[in-house]
Every structure is written in structure tokens, then in C-alpha cells.
Enzyme design. Sequence first.
Site, PDB file in Angstrom:
ATOM      1  N   PHE A  66      25.161  -3.265 101.531  1.00 55.82           N
ATOM      2  CA  PHE A  66      25.933  -2.105 102.204  1.00 55.82           C
ATOM      3  C   PHE A  66      25.032  -0.864 102.458  1.00 55.82           C
ATOM      4  CE2 PHE A  66      29.872  -2.194  98.892  1.00 55.82           C
ATOM      5  CZ  PHE A  66      30.366  -2.886  99.800  1.00 55.82           C
ATOM      6  N   ARG A  67      23.998  -1.413 102.422  1.00 63.00           N
ATOM      7  CA  ARG A  67      22.539  -0.733 102.757  1.00 63.00           C
ATOM      8  C   ARG A  67      21.614   0.705 102.725  1.00 63.00           C
ATOM      9  NH1 ARG A  67      22.049  -5.682 105.509  1.00 63.00           N
ATOM     10  NH2 ARG A  67      23.559  -6.415 107.524  1.00 63.00           N
ATOM     11  N   HIS A 239      26.478 -18.563 100.827  1.00 65.16           N
ATOM     12  CA  HIS A 239      27.085 -19.753 101.853  1.00 65.16           C
ATOM     13  C   HIS A 239      26.981 -20.676 102.791  1.00 65.16           C
ATOM     14  CE1 HIS A 239      23.124 -17.618 102.675  1.00 65.16           C
ATOM     15  NE2 HIS A 239      22.985 -16.682 102.877  1.00 65.16           N
ATOM     16  N   ASP A 313      29.659 -12.305 102.402  1.00 66.83           N
ATOM     17  CA  ASP A 313      28.377 -11.796 102.621  1.00 66.83           C
ATOM     18  C   ASP A 313      28.610 -10.706 103.734  1.00 66.83           C
ATOM     19  OD1 ASP A 313      25.651 -11.431 103.447  1.00 66.83           O
ATOM     20  OD2 ASP A 313      26.077 -13.222 104.608  1.00 66.83           O
ATOM     21  N   GLY A 332      24.640 -10.518 111.219  1.00 61.58           N
ATOM     22  CA  GLY A 332      25.494 -10.038 109.885  1.00 61.58           C
ATOM     23  C   GLY A 332      26.738  -9.424 110.579  1.00 61.58           C
TER      24      GLY A 332
END
Length: 448
Positions: A66-67, A239, A313, A332
Site C-alpha cells: 500500500f506504499r 506468488h 500482491d 507490479g
Amino acid sequence: MAEKTVLIKNAKIVNEGKVTEGDILIEGNYIKEIASSISAKSADVKVIDAEGNYVLPGVIDDQVHFREPGLTHKANIETESKAAIAGGITSFIEMPNTSPQTTTIDALNDKFDIASQSSYANYSFMFGGTNDNLEEIKKVNTKEVAGLKLFLGSSTGNMLVDDPEVIENIFSSTDMVISVHCEDEATIKNNLEIYKAEYGDDIPVKFHPNIRSEQACYLSSSRAIELAKKTGARLHVFHLSTGKETNLFSNKVPLKDKKITAEVCVHHLWFSNEDYDTKGTLIKWNPAVKTTKDRDDLWKALLDDRIDVIATDHAPHTLEEKQNVYTKAPSGGPLVQHALVAMLEAYHNDKISLPKLVEKMCHNPAILFQVEKRGYIKEGYFADLVIVDLNNPWTVKKENILYKCKWSPFEGSTFKSRVTHTILNGQLVYEHFKFNGVKAAKRLTFNR
């Protein structure tokens, strides 16, 4: 103010391997009663008629980026958790490659502070391992943190752990779930040099799966599994992207007894190398989306329980960043708003049953991370619920995308299903594309 008592009537309840019809009474934060018919006892009960629709447990997404802090031009906890709620994801576990990285207890506590004020969904964080923070790892309270994340291959945020002795020490020193990103760095570097020699920086993106190749993934994941077996560590491989890797995992014991588990992400189940020509760098992920055969093999392993969890992800970048040439375009993409409806599309296409979908997106993340009282529709559990209408088509467009980055790899796709209501900790927080302004999120707790 949100209602304290909610009654869902006439629902098709998807839970623990079956679909049953009935009503769900919610009081305060919890599911009070599930029965074939429940009457509202007073006029101030909020009644939701779910006639014809399905009620699922809220999705638990065990892998998001979520940065925040430090990269908030791309996304933040508030914007992305809000998109998650609209997509039926009620709980998330966020990754440590922010700025600063979540590799100290202080940085971890800062994130919890941010989320406690701004998150729309229930939250927890993974603690990051590096080549030199073993002492910090040992201080982590395992009852309060989802787990430990190691990048065993370069990825966004320069958190590569590449010292074999350090990796073994970490594996031997914690009983937390160790989640790993597995790609072999040396293999990737060698492959990249070959393509750069021919194309410079402007490598056609269709070669991404040749650079971040099957071999790079398999080498790294097989090594991690070998080490987990040697040290007794509890390993979760994030993943998976190749069919070859699925053979490293077993379905011989129930999930709660597994020491080595695996996850697949929505994009590896949806896209294939045939989509690079139309989607370009928008579907540039690490690990790369690979062949249609890989995709088929991932589905097979998911359905036969060698793969335990479906996650997103979710990893947004700005459109401007993504439109750079290959070597400069980050990997991403954003997914939390569209993950559940994409998997419901797979249900419509007879790829997966609703109970199996709920098992992989709701029950299994709760079992794997020992999340307390979530992931199921049970009396006494937190009322994290999603109502979905399976016959209400809508198309993903710029104007209905909630991510801060304002784009989606699903743009232009029409989904047959939509999330009509999201209930979080007993409160109706989202209804028919509208948020009710209440933040009901809680920090996840763990039965350990």
C-alpha cells in the site's frame, strides 16, 4: 452513525465447503446467530434482504503493497484499503518494502499508527528481513504481527536477502511464518544482460518471462524449501508463477498441519504471455506472468490443494512510471478492487466452485496466519461479510477505479458479478458503490 444490529435475510451463505440458505444476525462487532429464519426484534434493526445473492466471509488478502510511508505518490493505506473494501477484501497484510522499510520495530509501530487512523479495512503488517537485522527480527511479538517477509530475489525496495548464512540463521531463529519472494538473482541478471545486449533498455516486454524465467523461480523456491526442511522453519512461498514449482508442494496433510505452503496471485491465474502484446508493461509483475501452460498448471495445483491461498500482491505504480521503457518500468499493478470479481468470473467459467474460492481467499489465509475469529461465517466470529450479486454486470472504467493510481490491468473488462455490500466488524461500511463514511477497521490479532 452506523446501526449496531444488522439482520441479513434470505442469503445463500457460502462457508466451510457448502452453500446454505438462511439469515445472519449481527450484534455489535460479531455474528450473533445464523439460522434458517430470524425475525427482527425491534424497529432499529437494519435489515438487508439478500434474496438471490450470496454472502461470503470477507476476503483476507495476505499480500499487498500500500506504499505508505514514503511512496505515497503511488498509493496510501487509506486509498487502497478503501478500494479493497469495495472489492470485498475486509482484511489485508501489508508488505515491508516501503520507505523506510519495515525492518525495525519503530518502523513497524509507525505503520500500525498510520493504519489505526486511516485504514478502511482490518490490517496487519509483515516484518522485513534483511542481511543484517536478525536482532530486530527476534524482538517481534509474534502474537501481534502477521509474519516475516524475505525477498530472495531483487524486487521493489532493494530488500534482497542474498547471504546464505543469514538466510539460514533467520530460518532457524523464528517460529513466525516466513513468507518468501523466490527468484534467483544471478539467473535474472544473466538473462537481462543477454536481452540488453540486443535491445538496450527498450526490451519488448514479452521477453519479461524469459528474463525472470521459470529457472529463476524454480532455483530459488526449491532452495528455500530445502532450507525450510533442514531447519524446520514454517515457510510460505508467495506468488507461484510456474507449473514446475507446483510440484514442490504437497496436498498430503491438511493446511493447519503443513510446514510448507504456497500461494498464487489473481494475475497469474488470469493473464498469460499472450496478453503482453495488448497490455504491455501494465502486466509486468515480478515474478512474471508466464505461459498458458503455466497458468493451467497453477489452476490444477490450486484445485488439488498443493496451492493453499489466492492473494493479490496489489502493488500500484503511477501510469507514468509504468509507461517507461522496459528496464525503467517498475513491476507490479493494482488489484484489490477487482480480485474477488475476477475470481467470481472464473466461477462463472466453471474453473472453480464458490466454496473452493471461499476456502482459498477467506478460510485458508485465516488458518495459515492463525488470524483470530475471521475468515469464516460463524457465530461468535467478527462480522466481516461480503454480499455479492452474481448477475449484475459492470465494466471497469477510469471513473469507477478507486486506486490512487487510477488505472487497472482489468480496464475495459466486464465482470458478471459485483460486490453490493461489505460489512466490517458488524458495520455496513459499503453499499452499492457508496461508502457510509464509517471507519470500522481493527488491527488483526493472531491465535499463537
